[in-house]
Design a protein around this motif. Sequence first.
Motif, PDB file in Angstrom:
ATOM      1  N   ASN A 133       0.807  -1.223   0.000  1.00  0.00           N
ATOM      2  CA  ASN A 133       0.000   0.000   0.000  1.00  0.00           C
ATOM      3  C   ASN A 133       0.841   1.274   0.000  1.00  0.00           C
ATOM      4  OD1 ASN A 133      -2.389  -1.482   0.106  1.00  0.00           O
ATOM      5  ND2 ASN A 133      -2.330  -1.604   2.333  1.00  0.00           N
ATOM      6  N   CYS A 134       2.129   1.136  -0.272  1.00  0.00           N
ATOM      7  CA  CYS A 134       3.034   2.266  -0.103  1.00  0.00           C
ATOM      8  C   CYS A 134       3.153   3.088  -1.399  1.00  0.00           C
ATOM      9  CB  CYS A 134       4.405   1.738   0.332  1.00  0.00           C
ATOM     10  SG  CYS A 134       5.614   3.048   0.501  1.00  0.00           S
ATOM     11  N   ILE A 135       2.748   4.356  -1.333  1.00  0.00           N
ATOM     12  CA  ILE A 135       2.811   5.183  -2.554  1.00  0.00           C
ATOM     13  C   ILE A 135       4.257   5.489  -2.951  1.00  0.00           C
ATOM     14  CG2 ILE A 135       0.498   6.190  -2.339  1.00  0.00           C
ATOM     15  CD1 ILE A 135       1.859   8.774  -1.360  1.00  0.00           C
ATOM     16  N   PHE A 136       5.158   5.547  -1.986  1.00  0.00           N
ATOM     17  CA  PHE A 136       6.559   5.816  -2.338  1.00  0.00           C
ATOM     18  C   PHE A 136       7.176   4.609  -3.058  1.00  0.00           C
ATOM     19  CE2 PHE A 136       7.257   9.222   1.208  1.00  0.00           C
ATOM     20  CZ  PHE A 136       6.410  10.087   0.521  1.00  0.00           C
ATOM     21  N   CYS A 137       6.820   3.401  -2.632  1.00  0.00           N
ATOM     22  CA  CYS A 137       7.308   2.214  -3.349  1.00  0.00           C
ATOM     23  C   CYS A 137       6.748   2.178  -4.768  1.00  0.00           C
ATOM     24  CB  CYS A 137       6.967   0.935  -2.583  1.00  0.00           C
ATOM     25  SG  CYS A 137       8.085   0.644  -1.186  1.00  0.00           S
ATOM     26  N   LYS A 138       5.495   2.619  -4.920  1.00  0.00           N
ATOM     27  CA  LYS A 138       4.899   2.669  -6.271  1.00  0.00           C
ATOM     28  C   LYS A 138       5.640   3.689  -7.135  1.00  0.00           C
ATOM     29  CE  LYS A 138       0.240   0.941  -5.404  1.00  0.00           C
ATOM     30  NZ  LYS A 138       0.368   0.520  -3.999  1.00  0.00           N
ATOM     31  N   TYR A 175      14.405   1.398  -0.444  1.00  0.00           N
ATOM     32  CA  TYR A 175      13.760   0.159  -0.005  1.00  0.00           C
ATOM     33  C   TYR A 175      12.666   0.526   0.991  1.00  0.00           C
ATOM     34  CZ  TYR A 175      17.320   1.006   3.590  1.00  0.00           C
ATOM     35  OH  TYR A 175      18.122   1.592   4.532  1.00  0.00           O
ATOM     36  N   HIS A 176      11.647  -0.333   1.095  1.00  0.00           N
ATOM     37  CA  HIS A 176      10.534  -0.029   1.990  1.00  0.00           C
ATOM     38  C   HIS A 176      10.965  -0.122   3.452  1.00  0.00           C
ATOM     39  CE1 HIS A 176       6.436   0.653   3.135  1.00  0.00           C
ATOM     40  NE2 HIS A 176       6.472  -0.396   3.943  1.00  0.00           N
ATOM     41  N   ALA A 177      10.778   0.974   4.183  1.00  0.00           N
ATOM     42  CA  ALA A 177      11.144   1.047   5.595  1.00  0.00           C
ATOM     43  C   ALA A 177      10.153   2.014   6.239  1.00  0.00           C
ATOM     44  CB  ALA A 177      12.571   1.566   5.738  1.00  0.00           C
ATOM     45  N   PHE A 224       3.909   5.844   5.340  1.00  0.00           N
ATOM     46  CA  PHE A 224       4.723   4.992   6.213  1.00  0.00           C
ATOM     47  C   PHE A 224       5.849   4.314   5.435  1.00  0.00           C
ATOM     48  CE2 PHE A 224       1.021   6.171   8.458  1.00  0.00           C
ATOM     49  CZ  PHE A 224       1.516   6.454   9.720  1.00  0.00           C
ATOM     50  N   HIS A 225       6.610   5.171   4.811  1.00  0.00           N
ATOM     51  CA  HIS A 225       7.898   4.847   4.169  1.00  0.00           C
ATOM     52  C   HIS A 225       8.754   6.037   4.565  1.00  0.00           C
ATOM     53  CE1 HIS A 225      10.214   3.366   0.379  1.00  0.00           C
ATOM     54  NE2 HIS A 225      10.961   4.321   0.934  1.00  0.00           N
ATOM     55  N   PHE A 226       9.724   5.789   5.419  1.00  0.00           N
ATOM     56  CA  PHE A 226      10.498   6.868   6.041  1.00  0.00           C
ATOM     57  C   PHE A 226      10.954   7.901   5.013  1.00  0.00           C
ATOM     58  CE2 PHE A 226      14.539   8.675   7.546  1.00  0.00           C
ATOM     59  CZ  PHE A 226      14.073   9.262   8.703  1.00  0.00           C
TER      60      PHE A 226
END
Length: 148
Positions: free
Chosen positions: A10-15, A52-54, A104-106
């Motif tokens: 669900n992370c927009i930054f990873c997308k 990376y997802h964090a 919730f991606h630092f």
Amino acid sequence: MTKDKESKENCIFCKILEGTLPVSMICEDQEVAVFVDIRPIQEGHLLIIPKYHAPYMKDVDPATLQHMMVIAAKMNQALRKSDLRCEGVNLLVADGEAARQEVFHFHLHVFPRYKDDGFGLRYDPSRHFLKADRKRMDEIAAEIKRNL
Ligand SMILES: [Zn+2]
């Protein structure tokens, strides 16, 4: 807060990193990416993220955190040299919902400031910035040291 919010799925930054959402990218290397915030405090508001997802600061490798600060210093200088209005620069981390973290991606915010720009941290002079008691300050120092 649900676990869902913290998930990579669900992370927009990873997308953004995967290329499935549009982005105005400034630069990226193996560890971090820097792009323009879609809901800026001021024009020139940038976000620096690990690649990376964090979800939280605790989840980010110390070497990445160091690198993020070096990149922030470069962005600070680029903002000051740019044609954007920039008389000063703030760096900001919101770690946790109570600190107003929304993605919730630092990430590290880097944004220009100028006199009377209308942005600021709100505070109550009857509660905040009151001179602290030394004994209590020593207790706090001891408590933090105990948890290092
Ligand atoms: Zn992510």
